[in-house]
Write a protein that holds these residues in place. Structure first.
Motif, mmCIF file in Angstrom:
data_model
loop_
_atom_site.group_PDB
_atom_site.id
_atom_site.type_symbol
_atom_site.label_atom_id
_atom_site.label_comp_id
_atom_site.label_asym_id
_atom_site.label_seq_id
_atom_site.Cartn_x
_atom_site.Cartn_y
_atom_site.Cartn_z
ATOM 1 N N VAL A 287 0.667 -1.122 -0.068
ATOM 2 C CA VAL A 287 0.069 0.049 0.007
ATOM 3 C C VAL A 287 0.837 1.156 -0.133
ATOM 4 O O VAL A 287 0.716 2.203 -0.764
ATOM 5 C CB VAL A 287 -0.743 0.070 1.232
ATOM 6 C CG1 VAL A 287 -1.698 1.362 1.266
ATOM 7 C CG2 VAL A 287 -1.999 -1.096 1.254
ATOM 8 N N LEU A 288 1.884 1.085 0.984
ATOM 9 C CA LEU A 288 2.736 2.595 0.919
ATOM 10 C C LEU A 288 3.520 2.707 -0.304
ATOM 11 O O LEU A 288 3.628 3.988 -0.835
ATOM 12 C CB LEU A 288 3.678 2.037 1.943
ATOM 13 C CG LEU A 288 3.044 2.235 3.553
ATOM 14 C CD1 LEU A 288 4.069 1.992 4.617
ATOM 15 C CD2 LEU A 288 2.535 3.576 3.911
ATOM 16 N N HIS A 289 3.947 1.568 -0.956
ATOM 17 C CA HIS A 289 4.828 1.599 -2.346
ATOM 18 C C HIS A 289 3.519 2.329 -3.438
ATOM 19 O O HIS A 289 4.361 3.032 -4.115
ATOM 20 C CB HIS A 289 5.266 0.353 -2.692
ATOM 21 C CG HIS A 289 6.636 -0.381 -2.166
ATOM 22 N ND1 HIS A 289 7.598 0.382 -2.493
ATOM 23 C CD2 HIS A 289 6.981 -1.288 -1.617
ATOM 24 C CE1 HIS A 289 8.528 -0.231 -1.807
ATOM 25 N NE2 HIS A 289 8.112 -1.412 -1.115
ATOM 26 N N TYR A 290 2.568 1.861 -3.401
ATOM 27 C CA TYR A 290 1.576 2.313 -4.370
ATOM 28 C C TYR A 290 1.320 3.842 -4.258
ATOM 29 O O TYR A 290 1.375 4.589 -5.015
ATOM 30 C CB TYR A 290 0.447 1.391 -4.566
ATOM 31 C CG TYR A 290 0.414 0.315 -5.252
ATOM 32 C CD1 TYR A 290 0.703 -0.182 -6.754
ATOM 33 C CD2 TYR A 290 0.135 -0.959 -4.291
ATOM 34 C CE1 TYR A 290 1.089 -1.168 -7.063
ATOM 35 C CE2 TYR A 290 0.481 -2.287 -5.226
ATOM 36 C CZ TYR A 290 0.798 -2.245 -6.417
ATOM 37 O OH TYR A 290 0.808 -3.539 -6.942
ATOM 38 N N GLN A 291 1.028 4.142 -2.929
ATOM 39 C CA GLN A 291 0.817 5.642 -2.686
ATOM 40 C C GLN A 291 2.000 6.415 -3.018
ATOM 41 O O GLN A 291 1.690 7.578 -3.563
ATOM 42 C CB GLN A 291 0.434 5.666 -0.982
ATOM 43 C CG GLN A 291 -0.877 4.797 -0.848
ATOM 44 C CD GLN A 291 -1.335 5.025 0.496
ATOM 45 O OE1 GLN A 291 -0.289 5.455 1.332
ATOM 46 N NE2 GLN A 291 -2.660 4.792 0.908
#
Length: 332
Positions: A287-291
């Motif tokens: 999730v953090l990577h995509y954001q």
């Protein structure tokens, strides 16, 4: 029977799809001139005929509603006499990509429409873009150039999540099949974007546009490395794509206005894909990577919009009347 006027949503969707379709049509016309593979050429011709028909249908609706037909893009934005810039493998990948994105875009347009003829048009577009996607995939599979999602062994029994460790970004479990799907598809789209940026960088005469395309190529390359590393962490080999998707041609093939517009469309699509992947992923590190990567794409898209505004390339969508301006004008 009273005439039902178009809603703001319907006008906006028709306008957006028309402009983007005029851009896509220039690529298809060029592909039709340069494609060499006898199995791929009919797919190109199908896509070009469909795009031309959709443009005509949308023009008719605009004219019947006494709305201005957008300028969009035309044959002045493509040099059909230019040498071959993209390989046939790339052309097939591009066709599959526009088929897939077309299904999503026309689906969103359909869901925002209420008038019968508009819904019928977008429904037909969904059918045709689905057919395009299926044809591109079928030919790719037959020729052995379509890259499929990896196969994995899955449990034989239903399992439920036991505790928050499943979501942890620190004690990383193996990827589930939904996460693999999103990572894999985002890898493929970035590979396509990387090739497009490289092709445009070597063919535009503008140093300013070269720098913009090089930045896009670097972003795609970095995102490819990020997603590949995550897949490898679960012993899943990332997709191997051809390194020869473009030729050595340096002849300008598309106008600078068109190629910057395309990068904005691809950036918007990338943000949408990352948002969907972030929502579907249950590992917090994903999730953090995509954001984080989505913000990077958004900033790149802003650079593209700034370029288009600077050069007077950005066509304004229809907008509601400015009531304050009307009041000020009437009282002056």
């Amino acid at each position: 029977m009273p005439i039902i006027k178009l809603t703001a949503s319907e006008i906006g969707m028709l306008w957006t799809q028309y402009v983007q379709n005029t851009m896509t049509l220039q690529f298809l016309k060029y592909f039709n001139e340069t494609v060499e593979d006898d199995e791929i050429k009919p797919v190109v011709q199908f896509a070009e005929e469909f795009s031309s028909t959709v443009n005509e249908d949308m023009q008719r609706i605009f004219q019947e509603e006494e709305l201005l037909v957008p300028d969009g893009f035309s044959e002045k934005d493509v040099n059909k006499e230019a040498p071959k810039l993209f390989t046939d493998d790339f052309i097939l990948m591009f066709l599959g990509s526009i088929g897939k994105s077309g299904v999503l875009a026309y689906g969103a347009s359909l869901s925002a429409s209420s008038r019968g003829d508009v819904r019928q048009l977008f429904s037909s577009c969904i059918t045709e873009t689905t057919e395009l996607f299926n044809r591109a995939v079928d030919v790719g599979l037959e020729k052995g150039i379509y890259v499929r999602t990896p196969q994995v062994d899955v449990p034989r029994e239903i399992e439920y999540v036991e505790g928050k460790k499943y979501l942890s970004p620190f004690n990383k479990r193996s990827l589930n099949t939904i996460e693999i799907s999103h990572l894999f598809e985002n890898l493929k789209t970035n590979s396509l974007g990387e090739a497009i940026c490289a092709a445009f960088a070597q063919t535009t005469p503008s140093n300013e546009i070269v720098a913009f395309m090089k930045k896009g190529e670097d972003i795609s390359s970095k995102h490819i490395q990020t997603f590949s590393h995550i897949l490898e962490g679960s012993a899943i080999h990332p997709p191997m794509t051809s390194n020869s998707l473009i030729t050595n041609s340096t002849t300008q093939t598309f106008s600078d206005r068109l190629i910057v517009f395309l990068m904005n469309v691809l950036s918007t699509t990338g943000q949408r894909n990352y948002s969907a992947a972030s929502t579907a992923s249950l590992r917090y590190d994903l999730v953090l990577h995509y954001q984080r990567l989505s913000v990077e794409v958004a900033l790149y898209a802003k650079d593209g919009l700034d370029l288009m505004i600077k050069h007077g390339w950005l066509e304004e969508p229809p907008q509601a009347p400015d009531r304050n301006e009307l009041v000020a004008h009437s009282s002056s």
